[in-house]
Design an enzyme around this catalytic site. Structure first.
Site, PDB file in Angstrom:
ATOM      1  N   THR A 124     -58.764  -5.943 -23.475  1.00  0.00           N
ATOM      2  CA  THR A 124     -59.270  -7.048 -24.286  1.00  0.00           C
ATOM      3  C   THR A 124     -59.234  -6.791 -25.726  1.00  0.00           C
ATOM      4  O   THR A 124     -58.806  -5.646 -26.225  1.00  0.00           O
ATOM      5  CB  THR A 124     -60.701  -6.911 -24.203  1.00  0.00           C
ATOM      6  OG1 THR A 124     -61.520  -5.776 -24.631  1.00  0.00           O
ATOM      7  CG2 THR A 124     -61.092  -7.221 -22.667  1.00  0.00           C
ATOM      8  N   ASP A 125     -59.327  -8.006 -26.765  1.00  0.00           N
ATOM      9  CA  ASP A 125     -59.358  -7.606 -28.004  1.00  0.00           C
ATOM     10  C   ASP A 125     -60.595  -6.821 -28.265  1.00  0.00           C
ATOM     11  O   ASP A 125     -61.584  -6.747 -27.292  1.00  0.00           O
ATOM     12  CB  ASP A 125     -59.418  -8.954 -28.787  1.00  0.00           C
ATOM     13  CG  ASP A 125     -59.004  -8.601 -30.275  1.00  0.00           C
ATOM     14  OD1 ASP A 125     -59.063  -7.509 -30.748  1.00  0.00           O
ATOM     15  OD2 ASP A 125     -58.315  -9.489 -31.019  1.00  0.00           O
ATOM     16  N   ALA A 126     -60.913  -6.221 -29.383  1.00  0.00           N
ATOM     17  CA  ALA A 126     -62.080  -5.366 -29.836  1.00  0.00           C
ATOM     18  C   ALA A 126     -63.209  -6.107 -29.420  1.00  0.00           C
ATOM     19  O   ALA A 126     -63.698  -7.187 -29.698  1.00  0.00           O
ATOM     20  CB  ALA A 126     -61.992  -4.821 -31.185  1.00  0.00           C
ATOM     21  N   THR A 138     -64.412  -7.589 -27.023  1.00  0.00           N
ATOM     22  CA  THR A 138     -64.402  -9.074 -26.447  1.00  0.00           C
ATOM     23  C   THR A 138     -65.169  -8.914 -25.139  1.00  0.00           C
ATOM     24  O   THR A 138     -65.692 -10.303 -24.751  1.00  0.00           O
ATOM     25  CB  THR A 138     -62.994  -9.516 -26.430  1.00  0.00           C
ATOM     26  OG1 THR A 138     -62.432  -9.278 -27.729  1.00  0.00           O
ATOM     27  CG2 THR A 138     -62.801 -10.918 -25.881  1.00  0.00           C
TER      28      THR A 138
END
Ligand code: BGC
Length: 605
Positions: free
Chosen positions: A225-227, A229
């Site tokens: 995931t993006d940070a 997320t």
């Protein structure tokens, strides 16, 4: 499953329990090596860690920002740049980068336009493929290379973290091709975006992460995931609590939860309650293990720290940074062959807030020790050791609202702002210097922290009082060359009619000043062509060449403009860029004058 971050480091016990699969955001090679020893020698299953960092356009040596390298239109430029960045990162203990960013960007107000390849899916796909090869080498596990991450899946591209509504046709025709190209090139990991697509957050979107990515494209790597997320799924209102967020992320196709550590905290209870099976966890963990195996991490988990400093000071890397910068710069205007400048010039006034600044010429994602770039002043002085070069800042530029990242990068911290009077004095001093010199070189644009993430704009004007500075210097009637340093096109409509020579340098990286001097004095020919349509003003955005022809085409004599106060056309079109070279191509004939589907034609002489 859990990617811990070194801003908030895991404790030894968590490492030994094998709760951590990767560590992020540190390039302290000694510390990383210690963590790897714990993981491999002491942890329950002896699985080596991934060490992730945003190596976006260089590590210790900084290459031009990605949009600049896309402007070279030569995939070898970013491929070679990333192939130089990879060993620098690897020698410092980092084995996983969060690049390439391949989001299609059709709006220059979006700060992250700087990280990708611009507006075109074909060019974007070529740059995506090239960067995966550059980072990973011929295959995952190539020595001195790193695992790449294609991001942000999918269709982020207007404002950070925002909602995107797209029909599947545009998604498949415009936004997904660069991702598909990266997957076909063997990218080992893929980052799910922050934003929501058609009301479904990407990191909980099974259609994207499974149906498209795995079923259609046969992606073999893992999804991170993006940070934070996974936690954002709650903020989106998509998951009701952390347990639900973990359930939705895992069942959508996420394997690694970047920094929120919600998956590792919630999965045991989800398994106990029977909501998630162990087989589902195995399915999520398997691609991560497979990537670690294919990378050879089980055989070679450690970094040879005795080689680090030699790798980080390899002159070949620095040399290529200069070439990549030359190849990326775009010559936007050159009336009466103003450029290249003569090396016989006796005096130059070098003016502008970016004329003597190294940090901002590096661009964002400062990594590997924040080494400032060669400034334009240093570059010009080296090029013309006998000329009288005087320089003045001519006022300061800075963000009105600070970025949350300003606290992370010390270089972006500045003292108190200049008062209006102090700015006026700096402008007056700069004009006085220009008056006394044979010519002026103005270096105007944006600081590094005004493009990138958290750096969208509502206008595209030159920040601060740079337009006033420019117009006052042009009014002196002496020769002026304008160099623009920024991560996005800016409103240079006035300059495009009044300044005879304009070079778009982007944010050129470590060798900025040398490469700019090479271009200005003709030791290199500017090689770039715009990977975006350059707007006249922000009101034209989003602006892209490939919009559908609806009602009358713009070429129709009855068509005027969609705006009553100015043209619809860009100031400079997609693909535009002048050169110092002139050539002509004559007597071209087509091999066929009629084509059927699948036919090809070749020009013939
Ligand atoms: C960005 C990503 C980046 C990640 C890790 C996020 O805020 O959107 O592009 O890779 O942080 O640093």
């Amino acid at each position: 499953m859990s990617a811990a971050n070194l801003l908030n480091p895991p404790n030894r016990e968590e490492m030994i329990q094998g709760e951590i699969g990767s560590l992020l955001w540190s390039f302290d090679s000694v510390q990383l090596d210690k963590y790897q020893h714990i993981a491999v020698e002491k942890s329950r299953l002896h699985i080596p860690l991934l060490f992730g960092y945003d190596v976006i356009h260089g590590f210790r040596t900084v290459f031009p920002v990605p949009i600049a390298m896309a402007g070279s239109w030569d995939p070898q430029v970013p491929e070679r740049a990333q192939a130089f960045a990879a060993p620098e990162a690897r020698a410092s203990g980092i084995n996983w980068t969060f690049g390439p960013m391949v989001d299609i960007a059709r709006d220059a107000r979006w700060g992250r336009i700087v990280e990708g390849a611009g507006q075109d899916p074909y060019l974007g796909a070529a740059m995506a493929r090239a960067q995966v090869r550059g980072f990973q080498g011929a295959e995952l596990g190539s020595p001195d290379h790193v695992l790449a991450t294609v991001k942000h899946f999918a269709a982020e591209g207007g404002r950070d973290y925002d909602s995107v509504y797209l029909p599947e046709t545009s998604l498949r025709n415009v936004y997904l091709p660069p991702f598909k190209a990266a997957v076909d090139a063997g990218v080992g990991s893929l980052m799910s975006a922050y934003m929501d697509l058609n009301d479904g957050p990407s990191s909980g979107n099974r259609w994207l992460l499974h149906d498209v990515l795995r079923a259609d494209w046969s992606f073999q790597g893992f999804v991170v995931t993006d940070a934070l997320t996974t936690n954002d799924l709650i903020i989106h209102g998509f998951a009701k609590d952390e347990s639900d967020a973990a359930y939705r992320a895992l069942t959508a196709g996420v394997s690694v939860d970047m920094a929120s550590r919600i998956l590792s905290a919630q999965l045991p209870a989800l398994v106990q309650s029977g909501k998630i099976s162990v087989a589902q966890i195995d399915d999520a963990a398997r691609p991560v293990l497979a990537v670690k195996i294919r990378m050879g991490l089980f055989e070679h988990p450690y970094t040879d720290l005795s080689k680090t400093s030699a790798v980080l000071s390899d002159p070949a890397t620095r040399n290529y940074a200069r070439i990549a910068a030359q190849r990326s710069m775009v010559l936007l205007r050159n009336e009466n062959h103003t450029l290249p400048l003569s090396k016989k010039i006796s005096s130059i006034a070098l003016i502008g807030p970016l004329a003597n600044d190294g940090i901002d010429l590096d661009g964002g994602w400062g990594v590997g020790g924040e080494t400032p770039a060669v400034t334009v002043e240093e570059g010009l002085r080296k090029k013309l050791p006998n000329a009288a070069i005087v320089s003045a800042r001519g006022g300061e530029i800075r963000r009105t609202i600070p970025s949350r990242f300003d606290d992370l990068f010390p270089s972006t911290k500045k003292g108190p702002p200049l008062t209006a009077e102090e700015n006026s004095k700096e402008i007056a001093d700069a004009v006085a210097l220009a008056q006394k010199s044979e010519m002026s070189v103005l270096v105007l644009g944006e600081t590094a922290n005004t493009s990138g993430e958290y750096a969208s704009r509502s206008t595209l004007e030159l920040p601060g009082r740079q337009e006033e500075l420019l117009e006052k210097i042009v009014a002196l009637g002496k020769p002026v060359t304008l160099v623009i340093v920024s991560g996005r096109p800016l409103n240079i409509s006035w300059a495009s009619a009044h300044v005879p020579a304009i070079v778009m340098a982007w944010q050129p990286g470590s060798e900025a000043g040398n490469a700019i001097a090479d271009i200005l004095f003709g030791d290199a020919v500017p090689g770039g062509k715009l990977p975006v349509s350059w707007p006249r003003n922000a009101g034209q955005e989003p602006l892209y060449y490939s919009h559908n022809v609806t009602q009358y085409p713009e070429s129709d004599p009855t068509y005027r403009s969609r705006y009553w106060e100015g043209p619809s056309t860009p100031l400079y079109p997609f693909g535009y860029g002048l050169s110092y070279t002139t050539f002509s191509v004559t007597d071209l004939r087509l091999s066929k004058t009629e084509l059927t589907a699948g036919d090809h034609w070749k020009p013939q002489r």
